[in-house]
Design an enzyme around this catalytic site. Structure first.
Site, PDB file in Angstrom:
ATOM      1  CB  ALA A 237      -0.920   0.009   1.217  1.00 17.05           C
ATOM      2  CB  ALA A 238       2.212   3.333  -2.440  1.00 12.49           C
ATOM      3  CB  SER A 239       1.350   8.120  -0.835  1.00  8.53           C
ATOM      4  OG  SER A 239       2.111   8.198  -2.025  1.00  8.53           O
ATOM      5  CB  VAL A 243       0.471  -3.508  -5.587  1.00 11.72           C
ATOM      6  CG1 VAL A 243       0.781  -4.642  -6.567  1.00 11.72           C
ATOM      7  CG2 VAL A 243       0.963  -2.176  -6.138  1.00 11.72           C
ATOM      8  CG  ASP A 390       9.281   8.371  -7.058  1.00 14.22           C
ATOM      9  OD1 ASP A 390      10.016   8.705  -6.110  1.00 14.22           O
ATOM     10  OD2 ASP A 390       8.121   7.948  -6.901  1.00 14.22           O
TER      11      ASP A 390
END
Length: 689
Positions: A237-239, A243, A390
């Site tokens: 879990a990202a900002s 996924v 990034d």
């Protein structure tokens, strides 16, 4: 604007100035916080504390006044036509029906959204101030009262508070914190530990919401029509997204399914307004108090903002990933394939990769893979001009041992930048001149890169460049940079001599007042990538020196370049330049054959810059040391002949022409003489030829 000492618990004092509300005291939550550790009485005397507190107060008043002026002005969204960000190339602009926001970046539509959200934007701005201003004032007060010792004594509490503020403010600010979480040379361990939580522990949204979004994006009644399996919970879990691991029904391929967070588009748009307003305040303060500084901080933020918004367009991300996958040829580096038929602006389906984040590996593993990651980055930046902007720890994965596809996988291509050929050539030239401490030529490079103006005072700038940049070339990150800077003034952290401090202060004032440098907007992207990669590399090797380690790759580009700018840099390197290795004097006798040996050795890694340059103890690339090493360890003539007369040597042949044969003769005779002196039997037939 300093918190009153006798403020009752739970009460908030305010100061209203022309409609601007500035918080001056602790909220109820703050009043329950344990009192900060008192500063050491030896850090600052009472007079210094009063002066520092006055400076904090004056800065706060100035910021409030500027904020009022900004609030009365109309803010515009960034212009993507001037951006280096690789934005969507789709002919048809898609718009979110619920908000009217574009799914890929569009200046006019975002400004229209801002105009329709006046009250909501002011509420978001107020939330930003409510959370950030007390923290900033508290930090400034600790610094004013007790200096660095007071901050160090409260570092864990401050770090936790900063992390909680970022989490409360949401995805945009989490993204900013993630960038800082990989800099052990900039932030103290407590801050790194807290911010690192945001790399892995971003709270996921409910999987039922994610499943529903997958079905909407694929236009199916059930996800089982496309996937034979889909993990019940997100694997990451990202900002901006989370996924899932899945299996495609038609091919049985294992894939990663990236689903965008709900409502993140509207939240990101509001946050861009907040950041745009905050940086406008900062820009006006800089313009007022340091007018000689020409950096366009609004432009830097605009570049970051366009990149951040572009990360929300997964179709652009997929296109970026495919472009870099097709171009990247670095051995050991793998870019997963995409499944375009299942990708939309809010859903990306890509090849699954088994492995672990590079940043979680043991230091020796990070050190071993750093050259691979570095080579891939330099190839993208200086060879193709399209680079992953990034590369945070979650986007660099050490692949499972024995995986035939490679050892290091690059993931998440939401933020990709483009650098035009002229800027790439200028960067190559700058690295060569910086590594050789040829600061006179480096001024030309900085002018070409829009860092310095054409009318720069060279007698003023060149000595300051030497003092500021030489410590960085030697590597080791910000902490060792600071130590070397202090050492250059005859000081240490524990022994701040008056004379040395005065000299350093004078140089700093000269930079602020007399050197009108600026940071070009593309540095917002390039700097972010370099900061992240260098931070990871330093965690595996605390002596990592980016410039020295990049020298072999840059040498290859220098020796093979066919543009006027690169050829000029090659001439500087081969004919002696005016850098440290030549004692500041240009070689008036023509080609220096030892430098040809050194560049070829670096380009072919037969010695390598980082090994030959005094094992990183030198502050520049000593081409003469490299040449000595090669003559000792290899047949210099064979090395140069193989390269110059081979396919890669066309540019060198074109540049040197007549002098090439004379140079080879000189090198050959020198090699034979040294071999004879050592009693080594060599074949000299090729020397005679």
């Amino acid at each position: 604007l300093v918190r009153p000492a006798a403020a009752p618990a739970g009460r908030t004092h305010h100061h209203r100035r022309h409609g601007v509300l500035v918080s001056m005291a602790a909220t109820t939550k703050e009043s329950r916080r344990p009192p900060p550790t008192p500063p050491s009485p030896t850090t600052k005397n009472p007079v210094e504390q009063i002066a520092a507190a006055g400076a904090v107060s004056a800065a706060s008043v100035a910021a409030a006044a500027v904020n009022e002026a900004v609030a009365r002005s109309s803010l515009s969204a960034p212009d993507a036509s001037k951006s280096y960000v690789a934005t969507s190339q789709a002919k048809e602009l898609k718009v979110d029906a619920a908000t009217g926001l574009p799914l890929s970046y569009d200046k006019e539509l975002i400004e229209r959204y801002w105009r329709s959200q006046g009250r909501a934007l002011q509420q978001r701005w107020g939330e930003f101030l409510r959370l950030s201003v007390p923290f900033l004032l508290r930090t400034a007060t600790l610094l004013a009262q007790g200096g660095g010792d007071a901050l160090a004594a409260n570092d864990r509490e401050l770090a936790k508070e900063a992390r909680e503020i970022c989490q409360t403010l949401g995805p945009t600010f989490i993204k900013l914190a993630q960038t800082l979480s990989v800099r052990p040379d900039v932030l103290p361990p407590a801050a790194l530990e807290e911010l690192a939580v945001l790399q892995d522990a971003v709270t996921p949204f409910d999987s039922s919401v994610a499943y529903a979004q997958i079905e909407r994006e694929l236009n199916v009644s059930s996800w089982t029509e496309v996937f034979s399996s889909l993990s019940e919970e997100p694997v990451a879990a990202a900002s901006l997204a989370q996924v899932y691991k899945a299996t495609l029904r038609d091919t049985n391929a294992t894939v990663a399914v990236k689903v965008q967070r709900p409502d993140v588009l509207a939240q990101a748009s509001k946050d861009l307004y907040v950041l745009r307003r905050a940086v406008e305040v900062y820009q006006r303060l800089i313009d007022r108090f340091a007018p000689q500084q020409k950096t366009d901080y609004v432009g830097l933020l605009n570049e970051w903002a366009i990149g951040y918004y572009s990360e929300l367009d997964f179709l652009a991300e997929v296109a970026n990933q495919n472009e870099i996958r097709d171009a990247l040829t670095t051995p050991g580096v793998y870019v997963p394939r995409t499944y375009d038929a299942y990708c939309t602006s809010r859903l990306a389906v890509t090849e699954w990769i088994d492995g672990v984040k590079l940043s979680t590996c043991a230091p020796e593993e990070i050190k071993a893979l750093t050259p691979v990651a570095q080579e891939a980055f330099l190839f993208q930046l200086l060879k193709t001009g399209v680079f992953h902007a990034d590369p945070h720890p979650g986007n660099l994965m050490r692949m499972r041992d024995g995986d035939p596809r490679g050892t290091l996988a690059l993931l998440d291509f939401g933020l990709v930048a483009r650098i035009d050929p002229a800027d790439r050539d200028n960067m190559i030239s700058a690295v060569i001149h910086l590594a050789n401490r040829d600061f006179a030529k480096l001024v030309d490079d900085f002018v070409a890169l829009d860092i310095l103006p054409p009318d720069t005072s060279r007698p003023t700038v060149i000595p300051l460049m030497d003092k500021a940049l030489s410590p960085y070339i030697a590597g080791g990150g910000a902490q060792k940079f600071q130590e070397r800077v202090l050492e250059s003034y005859g000081m240490s952290k524990d022994d701040l001599k008056v004379g040395g401090f005065q000299a350093m202060t004078q140089d700093a004032l000269t930079v602020l007042n007399d050197v009108p440098f600026s940071i070009p907007p593309y540095f917002a992207l390039l700097g972010r990538a370099i900061v992240t990669l260098e931070g990871i590399a330093l965690s595996g090797d605390d002596d990592y020196a980016l410039i020295q380690e990049a020298y072999p790759f840059v040498s290859r580009e220098l020796l093979s370049g066919d543009t006027d700018r690169v050829r000029a840099a090659l001439r500087d390197a081969l004919y002696g330049g005016s850098g440290a290795a030549s004692g500041g004097r240009r070689n008036s006798r023509g080609l220096d054959p030892r430098r040809l040996v050194a560049l070829v050795a670096s380009a072919t890694q037969a010695g390598g810059a980082s090994d030959a340059a005094s094992s990183k103890t030198s502050s520049f690339i000593d081409l003469d040391a490299i040449a000595d090493d090669v003559v000792d360890e290899a047949a210099a003539l064979d090395l140069v002949l193989d390269y110059v007369l081979g396919p890669a040597g066309a540019a060198v042949r074109a540049l040197l022409e007549d002098e090439a044969y004379a140079a080879l003769d000189v090198v050959g005779r020198a090699a034979a003489r040294r071999a004879f002196e050592r009693g080594v039997v060599r074949t000299v037939g090729r020397v005679a030829v």
